[in-house]
Design a protein around this motif. Structure first.
Motif, PDB file in Angstrom:
ATOM      1  N   ILE A 146     -15.336  10.047 -34.831  1.00 32.64           N
ATOM      2  CA  ILE A 146     -15.560  11.478 -35.038  1.00 32.64           C
ATOM      3  C   ILE A 146     -16.886  11.654 -35.766  1.00 32.64           C
ATOM      4  O   ILE A 146     -17.115  11.026 -36.809  1.00 32.64           O
ATOM      5  CB  ILE A 146     -14.420  12.124 -35.848  1.00 32.64           C
ATOM      6  CG1 ILE A 146     -13.113  12.077 -35.054  1.00 32.64           C
ATOM      7  CG2 ILE A 146     -14.767  13.569 -36.221  1.00 32.64           C
ATOM      8  CD1 ILE A 146     -11.923  12.596 -35.820  1.00 32.64           C
ATOM      9  N   PHE A 147     -17.754  12.482 -35.186  1.00 27.23           N
ATOM     10  CA  PHE A 147     -19.035  12.826 -35.815  1.00 27.23           C
ATOM     11  C   PHE A 147     -18.981  14.320 -36.107  1.00 27.23           C
ATOM     12  O   PHE A 147     -19.067  15.153 -35.217  1.00 27.23           O
ATOM     13  CB  PHE A 147     -20.193  12.497 -34.871  1.00 27.23           C
ATOM     14  CG  PHE A 147     -21.545  12.403 -35.562  1.00 27.23           C
ATOM     15  CD1 PHE A 147     -21.762  12.988 -36.799  1.00 27.23           C
ATOM     16  CD2 PHE A 147     -22.598  11.748 -34.945  1.00 27.23           C
ATOM     17  CE1 PHE A 147     -22.994  12.897 -37.433  1.00 27.23           C
ATOM     18  CE2 PHE A 147     -23.836  11.652 -35.560  1.00 27.23           C
ATOM     19  CZ  PHE A 147     -24.048  12.232 -36.800  1.00 27.23           C
ATOM     20  N   ALA A 148     -18.802  14.674 -37.378  1.00 20.51           N
ATOM     21  CA  ALA A 148     -18.564  16.062 -37.777  1.00 20.51           C
ATOM     22  C   ALA A 148     -19.855  16.744 -38.191  1.00 20.51           C
ATOM     23  O   ALA A 148     -20.752  16.129 -38.785  1.00 20.51           O
ATOM     24  CB  ALA A 148     -17.560  16.118 -38.925  1.00 20.51           C
ATOM     25  N   THR A 149     -19.947  18.037 -37.900  1.00 23.99           N
ATOM     26  CA  THR A 149     -21.104  18.826 -38.294  1.00 23.99           C
ATOM     27  C   THR A 149     -20.646  20.247 -38.571  1.00 23.99           C
ATOM     28  O   THR A 149     -19.460  20.573 -38.491  1.00 23.99           O
ATOM     29  CB  THR A 149     -22.203  18.784 -37.221  1.00 23.99           C
ATOM     30  OG1 THR A 149     -23.383  19.425 -37.731  1.00 23.99           O
ATOM     31  CG2 THR A 149     -21.763  19.488 -35.943  1.00 23.99           C
ATOM     32  N   GLY A 150     -21.592  21.105 -38.905  1.00 21.55           N
ATOM     33  CA  GLY A 150     -21.286  22.494 -39.210  1.00 21.55           C
ATOM     34  C   GLY A 150     -22.541  23.205 -39.632  1.00 21.55           C
ATOM     35  O   GLY A 150     -23.668  22.736 -39.373  1.00 21.55           O
ATOM     36  N   SER A 151     -22.405  24.320 -40.277  1.00 21.71           N
ATOM     37  CA  SER A 151     -23.568  25.046 -40.777  1.00 21.71           C
ATOM     38  C   SER A 151     -24.226  24.255 -41.905  1.00 21.71           C
ATOM     39  O   SER A 151     -23.610  23.366 -42.514  1.00 21.71           O
ATOM     40  CB  SER A 151     -23.159  26.426 -41.282  1.00 21.71           C
ATOM     41  OG  SER A 151     -22.354  26.303 -42.453  1.00 21.71           O
ATOM     42  N   THR A 152     -25.484  24.584 -42.171  1.00 22.83           N
ATOM     43  CA  THR A 152     -26.178  23.901 -43.268  1.00 22.83           C
ATOM     44  C   THR A 152     -25.447  24.107 -44.587  1.00 22.83           C
ATOM     45  O   THR A 152     -25.309  23.172 -45.394  1.00 22.83           O
ATOM     46  CB  THR A 152     -27.619  24.415 -43.378  1.00 22.83           C
ATOM     47  OG1 THR A 152     -28.295  24.202 -42.140  1.00 22.83           O
ATOM     48  CG2 THR A 152     -28.372  23.705 -44.484  1.00 22.83           C
ATOM     49  N   THR A 153     -24.936  25.307 -44.812  1.00 22.08           N
ATOM     50  CA  THR A 153     -24.210  25.595 -46.052  1.00 22.08           C
ATOM     51  C   THR A 153     -22.945  24.748 -46.164  1.00 22.08           C
ATOM     52  O   THR A 153     -22.654  24.168 -47.221  1.00 22.08           O
ATOM     53  CB  THR A 153     -23.850  27.081 -46.128  1.00 22.08           C
ATOM     54  OG1 THR A 153     -25.046  27.860 -46.065  1.00 22.08           O
ATOM     55  CG2 THR A 153     -23.098  27.398 -47.410  1.00 22.08           C
ATOM     56  N   ALA A 154     -22.186  24.655 -45.046  1.00 22.01           N
ATOM     57  CA  ALA A 154     -20.962  23.857 -45.067  1.00 22.01           C
ATOM     58  C   ALA A 154     -21.266  22.386 -45.294  1.00 22.01           C
ATOM     59  O   ALA A 154     -20.563  21.694 -46.045  1.00 22.01           O
ATOM     60  CB  ALA A 154     -20.194  24.055 -43.766  1.00 22.01           C
ATOM     61  N   LEU A 155     -22.316  21.882 -44.654  1.00 22.02           N
ATOM     62  CA  LEU A 155     -22.675  20.473 -44.829  1.00 22.02           C
ATOM     63  C   LEU A 155     -23.126  20.199 -46.255  1.00 22.02           C
ATOM     64  O   LEU A 155     -22.778  19.162 -46.844  1.00 22.02           O
ATOM     65  CB  LEU A 155     -23.775  20.094 -43.840  1.00 22.02           C
ATOM     66  CG  LEU A 155     -23.367  20.034 -42.369  1.00 22.02           C
ATOM     67  CD1 LEU A 155     -24.586  19.816 -41.483  1.00 22.02           C
ATOM     68  CD2 LEU A 155     -22.350  18.927 -42.130  1.00 22.02           C
ATOM     69  N   GLN A 156     -23.908  21.095 -46.823  1.00 22.24           N
ATOM     70  CA  GLN A 156     -24.378  20.886 -48.191  1.00 22.24           C
ATOM     71  C   GLN A 156     -23.220  20.807 -49.174  1.00 22.24           C
ATOM     72  O   GLN A 156     -23.278  20.053 -50.159  1.00 22.24           O
ATOM     73  CB  GLN A 156     -25.343  22.007 -48.580  1.00 22.24           C
ATOM     74  CG  GLN A 156     -26.697  21.894 -47.887  1.00 22.24           C
ATOM     75  CD  GLN A 156     -27.593  23.080 -48.167  1.00 22.24           C
ATOM     76  OE1 GLN A 156     -27.125  24.177 -48.505  1.00 22.24           O
ATOM     77  NE2 GLN A 156     -28.890  22.887 -48.018  1.00 22.24           N
TER      78      GLN A 156
END
Length: 555
Positions: A146-156
């Motif tokens: 699984i390679f997870a991502t999201g918005s910059t805010t969520a990742l930060q």
């Protein structure tokens, strides 16, 4: 990204992570007798720090298919958590290989383990970017990956929770932490490893992670007596980066220009894009951020404010990244990672701010929406690895490879059967331009005395113009624009720009005497304006604005 020998720096980063998580424990990384030699060597280099079983911070992102993913959904399984930069060219490909190695070593026990990565680049973290990373590093077929991502805010928020540190860089790859967390089936943090960026330790690190995943999950580790060797293939290195190349001089007046130049930082040279709005008096480095430019940058200007750029791959990262800008390089759309390798030469062409083509992976790729989506249009003709010259002219897409020329028609390449050029030496095919009822294609035949001829095509019939000696035999500097050919020629003791538009009178001087010194190395023509760069170390160039030569600094 961590230097290959910076173990001290790496463990300082681990200390910061432990402090961020509120973990108070000693760094324990002595080799275990239960590990095979390769894993024991990796343990000595990477470390494996007990975290005391504190709860792992939960998060809510999306996986590589866009589906919601949260850490809590993996209760009952061991989770190996890391952070990957989709355009990282050194450490992250090694970490990806280590994760794939864990999957291979676990065998039937792989169902007990989740291999989880979180996107770790503040600029590049789209679903397309992580999908391209998965394809490049053979991760798409792993059912527990699984390679997870999201918005910059969520990742930060996730980065802060796990002590992941990243420092954005304009021209270099984003420096970032290298971390592997082992999270037990109860959702608690059990171990943290800080791996070395060392290809020789990849197999051992995979074995180390597989053994500790079994320890965390309280099941017997799979046998690892005979570890399979792992080959990452050759490491891409930076080609020699030359000086400033031809400048695309565009815009409503002789003020706006794009250029490719070199910058150095910490002893490393990067090839980047520059932009000027005042005739070259001041230049801005407008190269797309967040990527290493050590492999070089290809730039095609579409207007005075719009341009396309391809950042060549470097290190283990084998896929080129494509960007687009419509505001003079202040903001770049993308990147899109296209399957490599990128064709050598000039593999980028554009028909404006929304339509562009890239030759990569032996395919022609096209976008029609400013780079949001790319479609493979067909295979490139000719053998793989040949330098290409891709250009858009007269409403047509052209491709020159060696002495052969193709024109793109819907669905396939049509070979343009050029007649054999007279003379000897290598052949350079220039960008064709439309003439009434057909096309004109400039061809330069090199040798002791370079000669230029124009191949005229009308109704499928080709005819050569008479051979034209270049106005300066020792300067094969030619530019094609506005239906004419421009070349640097001698006028007494001075050099001038000469023009030939197909008339029987041949070459005609169209500029005043060039006041510069040294050997000109590139000529770019656009209407009544010409740009000459000089290889004398002065980082100067000259612009003919229709009335006089103006000196401009080269970036």
């Amino acid at each position: 990204m961590k230097p290959r020998t910076a173990r001290t720096v790496g463990w300082v980063a681990v200390g910061a992570v432990l402090a961020a998580l509120g973990v108070r424990t000693a760094l324990a990384h002595s080799p275990s007798r239960q590990l095979p030699p390769e894993a024991a060597a990796a343990l000595a280099a990477d470390g494996m720090t007990p975290l005391g079983g504190s709860p792992a911070p939960d998060f809510h992102l999306v996986d590589q298919r866009g589906r919601p993913v949260a850490l809590d959904q993996f209760r009952g399984k061991t989770v190996i958590l890391t952070f990957l930069d989709p355009v990282c060219w050194w450490d992250c490909p090694l970490q990806a290989a280590e994760m794939a190695g864990v999957d291979r070593l676990l065998g039937p026990a792989k169902d007990r383990v989740v291999l989880l990565a979180v996107a770790g680049n503040p600029t590049v973290h789209s679903l397309g970017a992580i999908a391209a990373f998965d394809r490049s590093h053979h991760l798409t077929g792993l059912p527990n990956w699984i390679f997870a991502t999201g918005s910059t805010t969520a990742l930060q928020a996730v980065w802060k929770a796990y002590g992941y540190q990243v420092r954005p860089a304009l021209n270099g790859m984003d420096p970032h932490s290298d971390l592997f967390y082992l999270i037990g089936p109860d959702g608690h943090l059990d171990y943290l490893s800080n791996p070395e960026a060392n290809a020789g330790l990849v197999t051992g690190t995979s074995a180390l992670l597989a053994a500790y995943a079994a320890r965390v999950g309280h099941w017997a580790p799979p046998p690892q007596a005979d570890l399979p060797a792992l080959s990452l293939g050759p490491v891409a290195t930076a080609p020699p980066l030359g000086g400033v190349g031809p400048v695309a001089w565009l815009g409503p007046g002789p003020q706006t220009a794009w250029a490719i130049g070199n910058v150095s930082a910490n002893g490393v040279t990067y090839q980047v894009a520059f932009y000027t709005r005042d005739g070259g008096r001041h230049w801005r480095d407008v190269g797309p951020p967040g990527l290493s430019k050590r492999g070089g940058t290809v730039l095609v200007a579409a207007s005075g404010t719009a341009a396309w750029a391809v950042v060549r791959p470097f290190g283990y990262q084998l896929d080129p990244a494509v960007f687009a800008t419509a505001d003079g390089g202040r903001n770049w759309a993308g990147p899109t990672l296209l399957p490599g390798p990128l064709a050598p030469g000039n593999p980028l062409a554009a028909a404006g701010a929304t339509v562009a083509w890239v030759a990569s992976g032996q395919h022609l790729w096209q976008t029609e929406d400013g780079g949001q989506r790319w479609t493979a249009r067909g295979l490139l003709p000719g053998p793989a690895g040949q330098p290409v010259d891709l250009a858009f002219s007269g409403g047509q897409l052209w491709l020159a490879i060696g002495s052969r020329l193709w024109r793109w028609t819907p669905g396939h390449w049509a070979n343009v059967a050029l007649p054999s050029a007279p003379g000897s030496g290598p052949v350079t095919v220039g960008t064709p331009w439309p003439v009434r009822g057909g096309w004109a294609t400039p061809v330069i035949r090199g040798g002791a005395r370079p000669r230029l001829q124009i191949a005229m095509e009308k109704a499928g019939t080709w005819q050569w113009s008479r051979a034209l000696d270049l106005p300066a035999p020792d300067l094969a500097l030619v530019s094609f624009a506005d239906g004419s050919v421009f070349a640097v020629g001698a006028a007494g003791l001075h050099l001038e720009v000469w023009r030939w538009n197909g008339s029987p009178s041949g070459w005609v001087p169209v500029s005043g005497p060039w006041p510069g010194r040294g050997q000109p190395t590139a000529l770019t023509a656009s209407g009544s304006r010409f740009w000459l760069t000089v290889a004398d170390g002065s980082r100067q160039a000259w612009v003919w604005n229709g009335r006089a030569w103006i000196q401009a600094a080269v970036p």
